[in-house]
Write a protein that holds these residues in place. Structure first.
Motif: not given
Length: 101
Positions: A4-11
């Motif tokens: 599963t491709a994920t990316r960092a969550w940026d508030p």
């Protein structure tokens, strides 16, 4: 099983309004962790434009990034300048009474 491709969550990408920013900072203040408050201020500053915030606060962009990083340790004067430039206000209210031992 497929990766599963994920990316960092940026508030900062989700702070769309003044109310969102104020609520985010308020939640960090209620937590009471200085590193969390500093990081929240950094997220809000990035959402509003770190270069502009640094300029209006009279700081270099690099020093502001460093001060508001999760490992930063900004002086109270820096925090107050940044909060003012962000259009926010810190306030104090009485804490709930602590229950006896």
């Amino acid at each position: 099983m497929a990766d599963t491709a994920t990316r960092a969550w940026d508030p900062a990408e989700h702070l769309d309004s003044e109310e969102d920013m104020a609520a985010y900072l308020e939640a960090a203040l209620e937590d009471g962790d200085p590193a969390l408050v500093t990081a929240a201020l950094g997220d809000i500053a990035r959402a509003k434009g770190m270069t502009r915030i640094a300029r209006e606060a009279g700081l270099s962009r690099e020093s502001l990034y460093k001060a508001l990083s999760p490992n930063g340790n900004p002086e109270l004067a820096t925090i107050l300048k940044v909060v003012s430039v962000l259009g926010l206000r810190l306030h104090a209210t009485p804490a709930p009474a602590k229950l006896p031992g």
